[in-house]
Design a protein around this motif. Sequence first.
Motif, PDB file in Angstrom:
ATOM      1  N   LEU A 198     -57.451  -1.919 -63.960  1.00  0.00           N
ATOM      2  CA  LEU A 198     -58.455  -2.191 -64.998  1.00  0.00           C
ATOM      3  C   LEU A 198     -59.824  -2.582 -64.470  1.00  0.00           C
ATOM      4  CD1 LEU A 198     -56.502  -4.215 -67.723  1.00  0.00           C
ATOM      5  CD2 LEU A 198     -57.256  -1.845 -67.816  1.00  0.00           C
ATOM      6  N   ARG A 218     -55.505   9.937 -69.409  1.00  0.00           N
ATOM      7  CA  ARG A 218     -55.145  10.072 -70.829  1.00  0.00           C
ATOM      8  C   ARG A 218     -55.076  11.548 -71.222  1.00  0.00           C
ATOM      9  NH1 ARG A 218     -58.595   6.669 -72.579  1.00  0.00           N
ATOM     10  NH2 ARG A 218     -57.237   4.851 -72.835  1.00  0.00           N
ATOM     11  N   LYS A 263     -67.739  -5.229 -69.320  1.00  0.00           N
ATOM     12  CA  LYS A 263     -66.877  -5.960 -68.393  1.00  0.00           C
ATOM     13  C   LYS A 263     -67.045  -7.471 -68.531  1.00  0.00           C
ATOM     14  CE  LYS A 263     -65.152  -2.340 -66.252  1.00  0.00           C
ATOM     15  NZ  LYS A 263     -63.721  -2.009 -66.340  1.00  0.00           N
ATOM     16  N   ASN A 282     -51.884   2.855 -72.287  1.00  0.00           N
ATOM     17  CA  ASN A 282     -51.562   1.502 -72.755  1.00  0.00           C
ATOM     18  C   ASN A 282     -50.246   1.000 -72.170  1.00  0.00           C
ATOM     19  OD1 ASN A 282     -53.878   1.278 -74.333  1.00  0.00           O
ATOM     20  ND2 ASN A 282     -52.907   2.191 -76.119  1.00  0.00           N
ATOM     21  N   ASP A 307     -58.907   7.272 -62.720  1.00  0.00           N
ATOM     22  CA  ASP A 307     -59.759   7.658 -63.853  1.00  0.00           C
ATOM     23  C   ASP A 307     -58.939   7.562 -65.139  1.00  0.00           C
ATOM     24  OD1 ASP A 307     -61.258   9.142 -65.838  1.00  0.00           O
ATOM     25  OD2 ASP A 307     -62.451   9.935 -64.190  1.00  0.00           O
ATOM     26  N   VAL A 308     -59.256   6.576 -65.963  1.00  0.00           N
ATOM     27  CA  VAL A 308     -58.489   6.331 -67.186  1.00  0.00           C
ATOM     28  C   VAL A 308     -58.580   7.510 -68.144  1.00  0.00           C
ATOM     29  CG1 VAL A 308     -58.287   4.866 -69.221  1.00  0.00           C
ATOM     30  CG2 VAL A 308     -58.722   3.835 -66.995  1.00  0.00           C
ATOM     31  N   ASP A 309     -59.768   8.036 -68.344  1.00  0.00           N
ATOM     32  CA  ASP A 309     -59.956   9.119 -69.312  1.00  0.00           C
ATOM     33  C   ASP A 309     -59.206  10.381 -68.893  1.00  0.00           C
ATOM     34  OD1 ASP A 309     -61.590   7.544 -70.912  1.00  0.00           O
ATOM     35  OD2 ASP A 309     -63.393   8.073 -69.782  1.00  0.00           O
ATOM     36  N   TYR A 368     -56.886  -8.835 -73.851  1.00  0.00           N
ATOM     37  CA  TYR A 368     -57.600  -7.828 -73.058  1.00  0.00           C
ATOM     38  C   TYR A 368     -57.651  -6.455 -73.729  1.00  0.00           C
ATOM     39  CZ  TYR A 368     -56.904 -11.348 -69.422  1.00  0.00           C
ATOM     40  OH  TYR A 368     -56.896 -12.513 -68.701  1.00  0.00           O
ATOM     41  N   LYS A 369     -56.561  -6.066 -74.363  1.00  0.00           N
ATOM     42  CA  LYS A 369     -56.520  -4.731 -74.974  1.00  0.00           C
ATOM     43  C   LYS A 369     -57.612  -4.530 -76.029  1.00  0.00           C
ATOM     44  CE  LYS A 369     -53.419  -1.460 -77.275  1.00  0.00           C
ATOM     45  NZ  LYS A 369     -52.059  -1.251 -77.818  1.00  0.00           N
ATOM     46  N   ARG A 372     -60.944  -3.510 -74.371  1.00  0.00           N
ATOM     47  CA  ARG A 372     -60.889  -2.522 -73.308  1.00  0.00           C
ATOM     48  C   ARG A 372     -62.146  -1.646 -73.240  1.00  0.00           C
ATOM     49  NH1 ARG A 372     -55.156  -0.302 -73.154  1.00  0.00           N
ATOM     50  NH2 ARG A 372     -54.795  -2.495 -72.729  1.00  0.00           N
ATOM     51  N   SER A 373     -62.763  -1.382 -74.384  1.00  0.00           N
ATOM     52  CA  SER A 373     -63.979  -0.568 -74.382  1.00  0.00           C
ATOM     53  C   SER A 373     -65.248  -1.419 -74.404  1.00  0.00           C
ATOM     54  CB  SER A 373     -63.983   0.376 -75.594  1.00  0.00           C
ATOM     55  OG  SER A 373     -63.892  -0.375 -76.804  1.00  0.00           O
ATOM     56  N   ALA A 374     -65.067  -2.749 -74.345  1.00  0.00           N
ATOM     57  CA  ALA A 374     -66.216  -3.669 -74.362  1.00  0.00           C
ATOM     58  C   ALA A 374     -66.798  -3.782 -72.958  1.00  0.00           C
ATOM     59  CB  ALA A 374     -65.773  -5.042 -74.874  1.00  0.00           C
TER      60      ALA A 374
END
Length: 297
Positions: free
Chosen positions: A34, A182, A94, A189, A177-179, A86-87, A90-92
């Motif tokens: 993360l 996915r 850092k 998740n 790379d998270v994106d 935290y979840k 996640r898009s907020a």
Amino acid sequence: MDFTTFMQHLANGISLGSLYALIAIGYTMVYGILKLINFAHGDIFMMASYFAFFAVATFHLPWYFAFIIAIALTGLLGVTIEFAAYKPLRSAPKLSILISAIGVSFLLENLAVVLFGGRPKAFPTPKIFTNVVNIGGVSVQNLTFIIPIVTLIFLFGLLYLVNNTNVGMAMRAVAKDVDTARLMGINVNRIISFTFAIGSMLAAVGAMMWSLKYPQIVALMGMIPGMKCFIAAVIGGIGDIKGAVIGGFILGIGEIMLVAFCPSLTGYRDAFAFILLIVILLFKPTGIMGKNLTEKV
């Protein structure tokens, strides 16, 4: 200092370094996935000690069964914290997640004071761990041998998991790379929750060993070990599992040897970790095993 005394201190340093390494792995795993410094990790470590304490002292469970339950509950606690704190962020930015981590840390500390009281509690230590073995004039407890062995077992088990299983492959993909992960059909998740569970359970194992070695638990006991294990992860290269272990051993052995060779500096033992951190950040900011990465814009 004669050879026997040196070996005595070295054994203690390896034991302490193993504890730091075991807890530092949890920090480095969460950061690797993360890019988040989980400042509540030390307090999760503290909660694990209380789980084990009450399982033995209140419910009178055998120590080995109590430890298993404490480790499982700590893993559940880690997943719960990730889901609740935290979840949603996640898009907020850092910084928001960092503030949330600090908030969780304060919450756990104060919750422990309210629930368990502020007085230290004596952690029950089975005789199997306190028996002393004499080897060549060096007297060490069984626990001094057990801690490094436990650390190495979990290290190799974790490395196998990360490098040789489908879950480990998914973890490495999410870390990269998270994106993209996915898009490849990976349940991001679930992987993140799994990572928090594993990291928290490793903290719990470290807490069991720590409480056996220093059998007094208190609500704020996770602060200093938590900071030192974070420093160990940074020294080794945060995000690298083997680096966290190397950093833990360097910090643990360094602390013990500082006191052994310079007894007058005993009061500055904790400061050694922070001085070492400053030196590492000045000369190798990425840590011993860290790699230079380009920040995404």
